[in-house]
Design a protein around this motif. Structure first.
Motif, mmCIF file in Angstrom:
data_model
loop_
_atom_site.group_PDB
_atom_site.id
_atom_site.type_symbol
_atom_site.label_atom_id
_atom_site.label_comp_id
_atom_site.label_asym_id
_atom_site.label_seq_id
_atom_site.Cartn_x
_atom_site.Cartn_y
_atom_site.Cartn_z
ATOM 1 N N ILE A 133 21.774 26.191 23.520
ATOM 2 C CA ILE A 133 22.029 27.591 23.884
ATOM 3 C C ILE A 133 21.633 28.511 22.731
ATOM 4 O O ILE A 133 20.981 29.539 22.935
ATOM 5 C CB ILE A 133 23.508 27.780 24.287
ATOM 6 C CG1 ILE A 133 23.787 27.063 25.617
ATOM 7 C CG2 ILE A 133 23.872 29.266 24.377
ATOM 8 C CD1 ILE A 133 25.256 26.920 25.973
ATOM 9 N N ALA A 134 21.992 28.136 21.512
ATOM 10 C CA ALA A 134 21.670 28.964 20.344
ATOM 11 C C ALA A 134 20.158 29.079 20.135
ATOM 12 O O ALA A 134 19.645 30.165 19.844
ATOM 13 C CB ALA A 134 22.320 28.392 19.088
ATOM 14 N N HIS A 135 19.423 27.998 20.300
ATOM 15 C CA HIS A 135 17.986 28.011 20.014
ATOM 16 C C HIS A 135 17.144 28.580 21.156
ATOM 17 O O HIS A 135 16.081 29.148 20.898
ATOM 18 C CB HIS A 135 17.501 26.610 19.625
ATOM 19 C CG HIS A 135 17.927 26.220 18.253
ATOM 20 N ND1 HIS A 135 17.235 26.558 17.118
ATOM 21 C CD2 HIS A 135 19.018 25.547 17.818
ATOM 22 C CE1 HIS A 135 17.863 26.114 16.057
ATOM 23 N NE2 HIS A 135 18.959 25.490 16.453
ATOM 24 N N THR A 136 17.601 28.419 22.388
ATOM 25 C CA THR A 136 16.836 28.973 23.522
ATOM 26 C C THR A 136 17.295 30.385 23.869
ATOM 27 O O THR A 136 16.591 31.098 24.572
ATOM 28 C CB THR A 136 16.967 28.095 24.788
ATOM 29 O OG1 THR A 136 18.333 28.083 25.219
ATOM 30 C CG2 THR A 136 16.454 26.690 24.528
ATOM 31 N N GLY A 137 18.467 30.763 23.395
ATOM 32 C CA GLY A 137 19.000 32.087 23.692
ATOM 33 C C GLY A 137 19.543 32.207 25.103
ATOM 34 O O GLY A 137 19.747 33.320 25.602
ATOM 35 N N SER A 138 19.799 31.076 25.752
ATOM 36 C CA SER A 138 20.274 31.112 27.135
ATOM 37 C C SER A 138 21.124 29.886 27.448
ATOM 38 O O SER A 138 20.905 28.808 26.896
ATOM 39 C CB SER A 138 19.080 31.150 28.097
ATOM 40 O OG SER A 138 19.528 31.106 29.442
ATOM 41 N N SER A 139 22.065 30.075 28.350
ATOM 42 C CA SER A 139 22.859 28.949 28.853
ATOM 43 C C SER A 139 22.429 28.587 30.270
ATOM 44 O O SER A 139 23.068 27.787 30.939
ATOM 45 C CB SER A 139 24.347 29.295 28.833
ATOM 46 O OG SER A 139 24.596 30.394 29.686
ATOM 47 N N GLU A 140 21.329 29.168 30.711
ATOM 48 C CA GLU A 140 20.848 28.944 32.077
ATOM 49 C C GLU A 140 19.773 27.865 32.099
ATOM 50 O O GLU A 140 18.589 28.149 32.275
ATOM 51 C CB GLU A 140 20.360 30.260 32.687
ATOM 52 C CG GLU A 140 21.503 31.249 32.811
ATOM 53 C CD GLU A 140 21.207 32.407 33.726
ATOM 54 O OE1 GLU A 140 20.237 32.346 34.499
ATOM 55 O OE2 GLU A 140 21.961 33.391 33.672
ATOM 56 N N PHE A 141 20.227 26.641 31.883
ATOM 57 C CA PHE A 141 19.334 25.487 32.003
ATOM 58 C C PHE A 141 20.073 24.403 32.778
ATOM 59 O O PHE A 141 21.308 24.349 32.792
ATOM 60 C CB PHE A 141 18.861 24.979 30.638
ATOM 61 C CG PHE A 141 19.955 24.723 29.647
ATOM 62 C CD1 PHE A 141 20.628 23.502 29.613
ATOM 63 C CD2 PHE A 141 20.321 25.703 28.730
ATOM 64 C CE1 PHE A 141 21.634 23.265 28.702
ATOM 65 C CE2 PHE A 141 21.330 25.473 27.805
ATOM 66 C CZ PHE A 141 21.990 24.254 27.792
ATOM 67 N N LYS A 142 19.308 23.554 33.424
ATOM 68 C CA LYS A 142 19.858 22.496 34.261
ATOM 69 C C LYS A 142 20.484 21.406 33.395
ATOM 70 O O LYS A 142 19.970 21.083 32.335
ATOM 71 C CB LYS A 142 18.755 21.906 35.150
ATOM 72 C CG LYS A 142 18.187 22.907 36.135
ATOM 73 C CD LYS A 142 16.907 22.385 36.775
ATOM 74 C CE LYS A 142 16.336 23.368 37.756
ATOM 75 N NZ LYS A 142 15.889 24.630 37.140
ATOM 76 N N ARG A 143 21.581 20.843 33.919
ATOM 77 C CA ARG A 143 22.271 19.779 33.196
ATOM 78 C C ARG A 143 22.622 18.658 34.155
ATOM 79 O O ARG A 143 22.941 18.901 35.316
ATOM 80 C CB ARG A 143 23.603 20.264 32.604
ATOM 81 C CG ARG A 143 23.484 21.419 31.650
ATOM 82 C CD ARG A 143 24.280 22.612 32.189
ATOM 83 N NE ARG A 143 23.983 23.835 31.487
ATOM 84 C CZ ARG A 143 24.696 24.307 30.484
ATOM 85 N NH1 ARG A 143 25.736 23.648 30.068
ATOM 86 N NH2 ARG A 143 24.363 25.423 29.915
ATOM 87 N N LEU A 144 22.605 17.464 33.643
ATOM 88 C CA LEU A 144 23.146 16.311 34.339
ATOM 89 C C LEU A 144 24.263 15.804 33.439
ATOM 90 O O LEU A 144 24.005 15.259 32.368
ATOM 91 C CB LEU A 144 22.080 15.241 34.555
ATOM 92 C CG LEU A 144 22.406 14.129 35.560
ATOM 93 C CD1 LEU A 144 21.148 13.363 35.927
ATOM 94 C CD2 LEU A 144 23.493 13.214 35.134
#
Length: 187
Positions: A118-129
């Motif tokens: 989250i810190a490096h991409t600037g977003s928490s909107e990524f897919k997770r398993l």
């Protein structure tokens, strides 16, 4: 191209530990596809393959868990991969052993690998398993020892079933190109 990232810690000391479940799922895909990882300048081991006509970059960061975002962001930039095409596989102490859950976005939930991404991409909107590993006692020392510990004999069957299910989820997502549909089918 899709990027599937298994989270874990590098080194024999951490092999087959609960915190390395992401690596274990990626390793199973590598074995099925008969491809090997290679070191990159982006702080990761990677392999490229095709799954159901979809180009896939399989990733195991070499930064240790707490700095996983360094490798994820560097590979996204190098291969021009959008965050929407990234799937992160990680351990989840809030789920029973072997229970899996797909999510499109969310907080780090105390997981240091996710915090770094989250810190490096600037977003928490990524897919997770999320791969359930159970939860130990509620003090911090017990948690650290637990996630860095190996799976118990009692957990082995759930571990193996969970890895097979994780592979089915990933294959279905890549086949349908529809993460929402994949969530509806498996969650």
């Amino acid at each position: 191209m899709k990027m599937i990232v298994g989270l874990g810690n590098i080194g024999q000391k951490y092999a087959q530990t609960r915190h390395n479940i992401g690596f274990m799922v990626v390793d199973k895909i590598l074995a099925e596809k008969k491809v090997s990882l290679k070191q990159t300048k982006q702080a990761a081991m990677i392999a490229q393959t095709t799954i159901n006509a979809e180009k896939v970059l399989l990733v195991e960061p070499t930064t240790y868990m707490n700095d996983s975002g360094i490798a994820v962001k560097a590979l996204m930039d190098y291969y021009n991969i959008d965050l929407a095409d990234v799937l992160i596989i990680h351990d989840d102490m809030d789920r029973p052993m072997g229970q899996l859950r797909l999510r499109q976005k969310g907080s780090a939930g105390g997981h240091n690998g996710l915090k770094s991404i989250i810190a490096h991409t600037g977003s928490s909107e990524f897919k997770r398993l999320k791969f359930g590993i159970d939860h130990p006692q509620h003090n911090q020392e017990a948690v650290v020892n637990y996630v860095l510990g190996k799976f118990s004999k009692e957990q082995q069957a759930s571990l193996e079933d969970g890895i097979i299910l994780a592979m089915q989820m990933i294959e279905y997502w890549l086949t349908t190109a529809d993460f929402q549909k994949t969530m509806n089918k498996f969650n």
